[in-house]
Write an enzyme that holds these catalytic residues in place. Structure first.
Site: not given
Length: 445
Positions: A165, A248
């Protein structure tokens, strides 16, 4: 259409079921849950019972006691397992941290350790699917999603598709910050170029009705400060990159700050979730009834969402997450859209983890990449993309080498490949450190 969820006792399963209940098409006629932990799957079944209450046509839920029973007759299989549970995640985080490098569930040494433990189980699942449900599509939620999907694809080919997601969340947040109507995403008026690996990718173009939005967004400090990635990376660095990175990538670009934040905390993310979820399942099992289980789940879910990536937010100044991002889900909506696109042969465009083909020419055709795909009844086909910049490509090549070495190590019990996977990772700064991490992981397994 029958949907089987492996890891059916997982905390986020109710988000998937809620999406199915809200699905106007009513595509799924039965949900089958399978989990190796009977107590957990029992609690989650109670939560689903409460969610179904009051719906005119609730989707029936069944708990299967064996893997083959769960898979037989499935049209779609969601793989959302956690091998080793949260206790395993704690080890994945703490062992690298003890050596002075990042320990995280999907990134760095922690991600490699998790992959080494998970891949053999995921491949066994793929082989069972091929044997008892050869017509099923497998949608992989299991982390580290890139390397796990790559390992499963050696058995299932293009019939396994990995989802995450983070990319779609980035696109939605960027579009909102750029002033685009949220409805433009669903209508297809919003275009985007996203490419990379799972938890390592870049949004490099964002268009509305063909007009490019990204340069104006990158030039606007106020707009960048209005959404998570803008605050996380900072306006100057985003303008330097000329793209919006997946959240990330903060672990790579700001490794020192993130490591300091994690190292100084008394509790890792895994330790927090171990206590939080352990407490939830214990209380919910004793609460007696769907209403009590659901109320506990909803409170726990909100706390989980509020603390997501807290260390990275702390390392970049600290802020509270936006209300848009506390709704939970994301995986559920991507998975539902993917199922609809396959069943409806619609040609829907989604960001997915699939075999590369020729999308990134410098990578092997069977390497799993995360990019924009067109989805039809034949599956997900990655679309051509603009060439990657040297810095993007270099990081992709290095991390892909890590992923492929980890798959090799897990499948063939090859310590040399495992050492290579750890030592070559950009967040591990010494082969000696990698060897010690590998040794400690073996001793504590």
């Amino acid at each position: 259409m029958r949907l089987t969820i492996l890891g059916g006792g997982g905390f986020r399963v109710p988000l998937v079921y809620r999406a199915l209940l809200d699905d106007p098409a009513g595509s799924v006629s039965e949900v089958v849950l399978h989990d190796t932990d009977a107590r957990r799957v029992g609690v989650i079944a109670e939560v689903l019972t409460r969610l179904a209450h009051g719906h005119r046509a609730p989707v029936p839920v069944r708990v299967a006691h064996g893997l083959d029973e769960a898979l037989t007759g499935a049209d779609f299989v969601f793989s959302a397992i956690r091998v080793g549970g949260t206790a395993g995640r704690i080890r994945d985080e703490r062992i690298p941290l003890a050596e002075g490098v990042l320990g995280q569930e999907t990134v760095g040494a922690g991600g490699v350790l998790y992959g080494l433990r998970t891949i053999p189980v995921a491949v066994d699942i793929a082989e069972r699917v091929a044997r008892v449900a050869p017509g099923a599509w497998v949608i992989n939620f299991t982390n580290p999603a890139g390397m796990v999907t790559e390992a499963m694809s050696q058995v299932l080919g293009d019939r396994v598709i990995g989802i995450c997601d983070s990319p779609v969340g980035l696109v939605r947040r960027a579009a909102r910050a750029a002033g685009a109507d949220p409805a433009a995403f669903a209508s297809g008026r919003l275009g985007y170029d996203y490419v990379g690996l799972n938890h390592l990718g870049w949004l490099r173009s964002l268009t509305l009705d063909g007009a490019e939005l990204l340069p104006r967004l990158l030039a606007d400090d106020t707009a960048l400060g209005s959404f998570e990635e803008g605050r996380l990376f900072g306006a100057e660095w985003l303008r330097t990159l000329g793209a919006l990175p997946n959240e990330y990538l903060h672990y790579y670009y700001f490794r020192r700050e993130t490591l300091d934040s994690v190292r100084d905390t008394p509790e890792t993310r895994g330790e927090f979730l171990d206590q939080q979820q352990g407490g939830f399942f214990e209380r919910a099992a004793a609460a007696g009834g769907p209403d009590a289980a659901y109320a506990l789940w909803e409170r726990t879910r909100l706390e989980r969402e509020e603390t997501y990536m807290a260390h990275s937010r702390e390392a970049s100044g600290g802020w509270q997450r936006d209300s848009h991002d506390l709704e939970g889900g994301g995986y559920d909506r991507v998975a539902l859209a993917l199922m609809h696109a396959i069943v409806g042969d619609s040609g829907t465009r989604l960001i997915l983890n699939v075999r590369n083909g020729t999308t990134v020419p410098q990578l092997a055709p069977d390497a799993i990449v995360e990019t924009v795909c067109e989805v039809t009844a034949r599956g997900a086909r990655p679309l051509p993309c603009a060439p990657l910049r040297e810095d993007q490509l270099g990081l992709m090549l290095q991390v892909k080498a890590v992923e492929r070495a980890a798959v090799e190590a897990a499948l063939f019990k090859d310590r040399g490949a495992a050492l290579r996977a750890l030592a070559l990772h950009p967040l591990v700064d010494s082969p000696a450190v990698a060897a010690r991490i590998l040794q400690r992981a073996a001793e504590e397994a």
